[in-house]
Design an enzyme around this catalytic site. Sequence first.
Site, PDB file in Angstrom:
ATOM      1  N   THR A 112      58.840  36.674  56.896  1.00  0.00           N
ATOM      2  CA  THR A 112      58.064  36.504  55.667  1.00  0.00           C
ATOM      3  C   THR A 112      58.536  37.552  54.672  1.00  0.00           C
ATOM      4  OG1 THR A 112      56.215  35.797  56.996  1.00  0.00           O
ATOM      5  CG2 THR A 112      55.726  36.397  54.735  1.00  0.00           C
ATOM      6  N   LYS A 199      54.571  30.490  52.067  1.00  0.00           N
ATOM      7  CA  LYS A 199      54.136  31.257  53.240  1.00  0.00           C
ATOM      8  C   LYS A 199      53.015  32.240  52.881  1.00  0.00           C
ATOM      9  CE  LYS A 199      53.902  32.871  57.264  1.00  0.00           C
ATOM     10  NZ  LYS A 199      54.636  33.283  58.394  1.00  0.00           N
ATOM     11  N   ALA A 247      32.900  33.212  61.689  1.00  0.00           N
ATOM     12  CA  ALA A 247      32.487  34.544  61.228  1.00  0.00           C
ATOM     13  C   ALA A 247      32.584  35.535  62.375  1.00  0.00           C
ATOM     14  CB  ALA A 247      31.060  34.468  60.710  1.00  0.00           C
ATOM     15  N   GLY A 248      32.755  36.800  62.061  1.00  0.00           N
ATOM     16  CA  GLY A 248      32.809  37.829  63.088  1.00  0.00           C
ATOM     17  C   GLY A 248      33.444  39.099  62.588  1.00  0.00           C
ATOM     18  N   GLY A 252      42.848  40.243  61.935  1.00  0.00           N
ATOM     19  CA  GLY A 252      43.775  41.352  62.183  1.00  0.00           C
ATOM     20  C   GLY A 252      45.128  40.744  62.469  1.00  0.00           C
ATOM     21  N   CYS A 255      50.220  39.382  60.708  1.00  0.00           N
ATOM     22  CA  CYS A 255      50.525  38.555  59.529  1.00  0.00           C
ATOM     23  C   CYS A 255      49.492  38.647  58.421  1.00  0.00           C
ATOM     24  CB  CYS A 255      50.695  37.101  59.952  1.00  0.00           C
ATOM     25  SG  CYS A 255      52.187  36.850  60.878  1.00  0.00           S
ATOM     26  N   LYS A 315      43.066  39.101  68.676  1.00  0.00           N
ATOM     27  CA  LYS A 315      42.524  37.779  69.018  1.00  0.00           C
ATOM     28  C   LYS A 315      42.897  37.514  70.475  1.00  0.00           C
ATOM     29  CE  LYS A 315      46.412  34.853  67.916  1.00  0.00           C
ATOM     30  NZ  LYS A 315      46.865  33.626  67.298  1.00  0.00           N
TER      31      LYS A 315
HETATM   32  C1  UDX Z   1      48.598  33.747  61.602  1.00  0.00           C
HETATM   33  C2  UDX Z   1      48.736  32.328  61.028  1.00  0.00           C
HETATM   34  O1  UDX Z   1      47.727  31.471  61.589  1.00  0.00           O
HETATM   35  C3  UDX Z   1      50.124  31.758  61.287  1.00  0.00           C
HETATM   36  O2  UDX Z   1      50.254  30.504  60.644  1.00  0.00           O
HETATM   37  C4  UDX Z   1      51.154  32.743  60.726  1.00  0.00           C
HETATM   38  O3  UDX Z   1      52.457  32.283  61.004  1.00  0.00           O
HETATM   39  C5  UDX Z   1      50.952  34.120  61.328  1.00  0.00           C
HETATM   40  O4  UDX Z   1      49.619  34.561  61.085  1.00  0.00           O
HETATM   41  P1  UDX Z   1      48.119  34.861  63.973  1.00  0.00           P
HETATM   42  O5  UDX Z   1      48.095  36.155  63.219  1.00  0.00           O
HETATM   43  O6  UDX Z   1      48.919  34.781  65.232  1.00  0.00           O
HETATM   44  O7  UDX Z   1      48.679  33.684  63.020  1.00  0.00           O
HETATM   45  O8  UDX Z   1      46.607  34.504  64.353  1.00  0.00           O
HETATM   46  P2  UDX Z   1      45.455  33.496  63.890  1.00  0.00           P
HETATM   47  O9  UDX Z   1      45.084  32.650  65.032  1.00  0.00           O
HETATM   48  O10 UDX Z   1      45.769  32.828  62.619  1.00  0.00           O
HETATM   49  O11 UDX Z   1      44.253  34.547  63.648  1.00  0.00           O
HETATM   50  C6  UDX Z   1      44.372  35.619  62.742  1.00  0.00           C
HETATM   51  C7  UDX Z   1      43.140  36.479  62.745  1.00  0.00           C
HETATM   52  O12 UDX Z   1      42.052  35.830  62.117  1.00  0.00           O
HETATM   53  C8  UDX Z   1      42.631  36.882  64.132  1.00  0.00           C
HETATM   54  O13 UDX Z   1      42.240  38.250  64.088  1.00  0.00           O
HETATM   55  C9  UDX Z   1      41.427  35.999  64.360  1.00  0.00           C
HETATM   56  O14 UDX Z   1      40.491  36.588  65.214  1.00  0.00           O
HETATM   57  C10 UDX Z   1      40.905  35.876  62.957  1.00  0.00           C
HETATM   58  N1  UDX Z   1      40.127  34.653  62.718  1.00  0.00           N
HETATM   59  C11 UDX Z   1      40.728  33.431  62.815  1.00  0.00           C
HETATM   60  C12 UDX Z   1      38.789  34.750  62.371  1.00  0.00           C
HETATM   61  O15 UDX Z   1      38.222  35.843  62.282  1.00  0.00           O
HETATM   62  N2  UDX Z   1      38.084  33.599  62.116  1.00  0.00           N
HETATM   63  C13 UDX Z   1      38.662  32.378  62.200  1.00  0.00           C
HETATM   64  O16 UDX Z   1      37.962  31.394  61.929  1.00  0.00           O
HETATM   65  C14 UDX Z   1      40.024  32.283  62.552  1.00  0.00           C
END
Ligand code: UDX
Length: 434
Positions: A112, A199, A247-248, A252, A255, A315
């Site tokens: 990115t 992106k 929510a929560g 993190g 990305c 996550k």
């Molecule tokens: C993300 C993008 O989804 C992906 O398309 C990109 O290429 C890279 O960044 P990733 O960082 O692996 O992927 O995790 P993702 O599943 O998207 O979750 C990101 C964060 O958001 C996590 O901390 C997750 O706990 C949080 N999250 C996600 C929430 O708090 N609430 C949600 O509803 C969804």
Amino acid sequence: MSTSSRGACLADFGHDVVCVDILEERIRGLERGEIPFYEPGLDSLVTKNVRDERLRFTTSLAEGMRNAQVVFIAVQTPQSSSGEADLTYVMEVGKQIGALLDDYKVICTKSTVPVGTARRLAKVIRDAQKKPVDFDMASNPEFLREGSSIEDFMRPDRVVIGTEAAPAEHLMREIYRPLFLLDTPIVHCPRIETAELIKYACNSFLATKISFINQVASLAEKVGADITQVAKAMGLDRRIGGKFLHAGLGFGGSCFPKDTQALVRIGEEHGEPISIVAAAIEVNAGLPARAFAKARKLVGDPRGKVVALLGLSFKPNTDDIRQAGSLELTRLLLEAGATVRAHDPVAMPGFRKVYPDLQYCKNAYETCEGADLAVLVTEWNQYRQLDLNHLGEIMRGKAFLDCRNVYNDERLTEYGFAYACFGRPRVRDGEVVS
Ligand code: UDX
């Protein structure tokens, strides 16, 4: 995501792939099928494609480039202190590619990178050339999530290809031809900057969705509404969609935090502030403090209290703790004088490097032994069906902070716990209690 994930997936499409990395040790490990991080399914995909001789690893860029038609640049773009992406590695590899280029190739950015990078990189490559050889630039951003990167690569919602040159477009389409059977839409952007911006726009939009629901969750607590139902009903509107409305503790990882900051920077640089994303970052940054305030409310002054953290990664299904809410929450708890015990199925070694003195435990129950408060930080599956009876017996206090809204107040109260979560009211006899 890493070069090995993309490389293994491209090899599985049937292409001949050579992955290049400067770390000798990492390359030797990959040759043996050892993945340097936790990613479900990747080890077997690497092993299978190495065995079938479609996937090779090397530390030599010259060897990697020898017969390549497309060179993907997937080096890291860490965040610099000012919030923008640090392009040192990208530009360095560009110089090396330029010096080695001896026949037509497509040079494609996968990392990115800020809008305009591909064009800058083309100049770096051109300047480094020993003899003038034709090449084209492309941008092929990807949307892989940690923990499900293989599935995301193999079954993407769409493929984005930014390139201004017809031969490059043709080659890139060929690479993704195996997805044709799945009817995967290919979005070709004749302006490479469009692909680069897509992106940032996607990641920032998703992050904003999360911050939006988190802010509404705070309001829900005040007005006595249930955020999970609000999110569900919102999501059923197809124009909104139900994903990324949980929510929560917020977002993190490697990305969202980095890309949102970078988009804000890009906007500032061009005199077009992306204030919505700036607000999303701010809301997210405040969430660990919100969790801490909830912890205080449950157990009072944390000094001398024992807190059990269940989950540390940003996550589930990853050992990544970058920008995880657990880091700041731990800092706040320690600063307030609490003793912190912790468990995570795979992220403990990384967390130990940041916090060497926590009490790391072998499972959820050991973590909760003697604790005044259990905090569900990351919604790993093994924390979803905890034996609450047993938990109540082994804990010193009976308080449960649910940062991912996995449990509910009714159930926890039944087992005698004081319970708090994000955005769902506690109702007693039809009345909301705080
Ligand atoms: C993300 C993008 O989804 C992906 O398309 C990109 O290429 C890279 O960044 P990733 O960082 O692996 O992927 O995790 P993702 O599943 O998207 O979750 C990101 C964060 O958001 C996590 O901390 C997750 O706990 C949080 N999250 C996600 C929430 O708090 N609430 C949600 O509803 C969804």
